[in-house]
Design a protein around this motif. Structure first.
Motif, PDB file in Angstrom:
ATOM      1  N   GLY A  35       3.154 -37.283 -57.403  1.00 57.20           N
ATOM      2  CA  GLY A  35       1.806 -37.387 -57.942  1.00 57.20           C
ATOM      3  C   GLY A  35       1.751 -38.411 -59.047  1.00 57.20           C
ATOM      4  O   GLY A  35       2.552 -39.347 -59.108  1.00 57.20           O
ATOM      5  N   VAL A  36       0.802 -38.216 -59.951  1.00 55.59           N
ATOM      6  CA  VAL A  36       0.584 -39.159 -61.040  1.00 55.59           C
ATOM      7  C   VAL A  36       0.229 -38.376 -62.295  1.00 55.59           C
ATOM      8  O   VAL A  36      -0.464 -37.350 -62.226  1.00 55.59           O
ATOM      9  N   VAL A  37       0.736 -38.834 -63.425  1.00 55.98           N
ATOM     10  CA  VAL A  37       0.431 -38.249 -64.733  1.00 55.98           C
ATOM     11  C   VAL A  37      -0.568 -39.166 -65.420  1.00 55.98           C
ATOM     12  O   VAL A  37      -0.296 -40.361 -65.603  1.00 55.98           O
ATOM     13  N   MET A  38      -1.722 -38.607 -65.814  1.00 54.64           N
ATOM     14  CA  MET A  38      -2.809 -39.417 -66.356  1.00 54.64           C
ATOM     15  C   MET A  38      -3.347 -38.781 -67.628  1.00 54.64           C
ATOM     16  O   MET A  38      -3.132 -37.594 -67.901  1.00 54.64           O
ATOM     17  N   THR A  39      -4.042 -39.589 -68.410  1.00 56.82           N
ATOM     18  CA  THR A  39      -4.718 -39.097 -69.605  1.00 56.82           C
ATOM     19  C   THR A  39      -5.982 -38.358 -69.193  1.00 56.82           C
ATOM     20  O   THR A  39      -6.671 -38.746 -68.246  1.00 56.82           O
ATOM     21  N   ALA A  40      -6.285 -37.285 -69.905  1.00 62.36           N
ATOM     22  CA  ALA A  40      -7.435 -36.473 -69.542  1.00 62.36           C
ATOM     23  C   ALA A  40      -8.753 -37.131 -69.915  1.00 62.36           C
ATOM     24  O   ALA A  40      -9.790 -36.849 -69.298  1.00 62.36           O
ATOM     25  N   ASP A  41      -8.751 -38.013 -70.902  1.00 64.14           N
ATOM     26  CA  ASP A  41     -10.010 -38.600 -71.355  1.00 64.14           C
ATOM     27  C   ASP A  41     -10.353 -39.902 -70.630  1.00 64.14           C
ATOM     28  O   ASP A  41     -11.492 -40.115 -70.214  1.00 64.14           O
ATOM     29  N   LEU A 107      -2.964 -34.913 -68.968  1.00 64.19           N
ATOM     30  CA  LEU A 107      -2.433 -34.495 -70.266  1.00 64.19           C
ATOM     31  C   LEU A 107      -3.460 -34.773 -71.346  1.00 64.19           C
ATOM     32  O   LEU A 107      -4.083 -35.843 -71.370  1.00 64.19           O
ATOM     33  N   ILE A 108      -3.614 -33.818 -72.237  1.00 67.09           N
ATOM     34  CA  ILE A 108      -4.577 -33.920 -73.336  1.00 67.09           C
ATOM     35  C   ILE A 108      -3.879 -34.501 -74.556  1.00 67.09           C
ATOM     36  O   ILE A 108      -2.743 -34.124 -74.880  1.00 67.09           O
ATOM     37  N   SER A 109      -4.565 -35.405 -75.232  1.00 69.58           N
ATOM     38  CA  SER A 109      -3.996 -36.019 -76.432  1.00 69.58           C
ATOM     39  C   SER A 109      -3.748 -34.966 -77.500  1.00 69.58           C
ATOM     40  O   SER A 109      -4.589 -34.081 -77.743  1.00 69.58           O
ATOM     41  N   ASP A 110      -2.612 -35.052 -78.120  1.00 69.24           N
ATOM     42  CA  ASP A 110      -2.235 -34.125 -79.186  1.00 69.24           C
ATOM     43  C   ASP A 110      -2.449 -34.840 -80.518  1.00 69.24           C
ATOM     44  O   ASP A 110      -1.625 -35.654 -80.941  1.00 69.24           O
TER      45      ASP A 110
END
Length: 213
Positions: A35-41, A107-110
Motif C-alpha cells: 500500500g501507501v503511507v500518506m499524510t491525512a491532511d 498518518l496524522i501530524s503530531d
C-alpha cells in the motif's frame, strides 16, 4: 516390530504437527501486505515511513512516494510510524480470504508546541564582544575542552570507536572496487610505492604502532 516402530514414529510426528498447528494457527497464512503511507491532511506520500510487524522483529520502510510492500501473517499487528506523525496500528484479519491485503494508511501530524523563545541582539558589536568575553565559564567545562582537544585523546577515541554505517559501507565498496579492478592480475605491492612509505613514516612518527595499554 518394524511396522510398530514406524507407526509410533508417524503417530508422534502427527501429534507434534497437530500441537504446533494449534499453537501457531497462522504460521502458513502468509499475506503480501502492500500500500501507501500518506499524510491525512494533504494526501502526500510519506517517504521512509517505518512499517513494523509487532512482536516479530521485522519491518520495512516506504520509498520516496510512500509505497511499501512486506510479507506478513494473518493475525499480525502492523505499526506505521514516522517522525512528526502519530503512530498507527492496524490488524491483519485472521479470516482474510486470499493472500494479499492492500491499505492506504493515513498518518496524522503530531504537533508539539514549544514555549516561545525571544532572541534579542546586542545593540552594538562592541557590547557583544564585551559580553561574550566576560561570560563566566565553569572550570569543569575548561577541563572537558582540554581533554577533547588533546591529540592523544582524539587518537584513542578514533581507534576505540566503531565505524558508523556510512564508513563501513564505504570501506566495503572500496574493497569490492579494488578487487574488481585487479581481477585476473596480481595487485601491485606498496613496498616500492613512495606514497605508501610516506604514510608509513608519518604513522610511525605519530606513534600509531606503539603498544597501547
Amino acid at each position: 516390530m518394524k511396522f510398530l516402530r514406524y507407526f509410533l514414529i508417524i503417530a508422534t510426528l502427527f501429534t507434534f504437527h497437530k500441537g504446533y498447528s494449534q499453537a501457531n494457527p497462522y504460521r502458513d497464512s502468509v499475506v503480501q501486505l502492500y500500500g501507501v503511507v500518506m499524510t491525512a491532511d494533504s494526501l502526500k506520500g510519506i517517504p521512509a515511513a517505518s512499517v513494523i510487524v509487532e512482536g516479530r522483529g521485522r519491518g520495512t520502510i516506504s520509498n520516496g512516494d510512500g509505497v511499501f510492500s512486506i510479507a506478513v501473517l494473518k493475525g499480525d499487528h502492523i505499526l506505521f510510524s514516522s517522525i512528526g506523525y502519530k503512530d498507527k496500528t492496524i490488524h491483519i484479519p485472521a479470516d482474510l480470504p486470499g493472500n494479499q491485503y492492500s491499505v492506504i494508511q493515513l498518518l496524522i501530524s503530531d504537533t508539539t508546541y514549544l514555549p516561545a523563545t525571544i532572541l534579542k541582539p546586542r545593540p552594538t558589536r562592541e557590547q557583544f564582544e564585551r559580553d561574550f568575553v566576560n561570560i563566566p565559564v565553569q572550570d569543569d567545562l575548561y577541563e572537558t575542552v582540554r581533554k577533547n582537544n588533546n591529540e592523544a585523546q582524539r587518537r584513542a577515541l578514533l581507534n576505540s570507536l566503531p565505524a558508523d554505517g556510512r564508513e563501513a559501507v564505504n570501506y566495503q565498496l572500496r574493497q569490492q572496487a579494488n578487487k574488481a579492478y585487479y581481477a585476473g592480475q596480481v595487485p601491485p605491492m606498496n613496498i616500492l610505492n613512495p606514497a605508501a612509505w610516506l604514510d608509513f613514516i608519518q604513522a610511525w612518527k605519530r606513534g600509531d604502532f606503539k603498544k597501547k595499554n
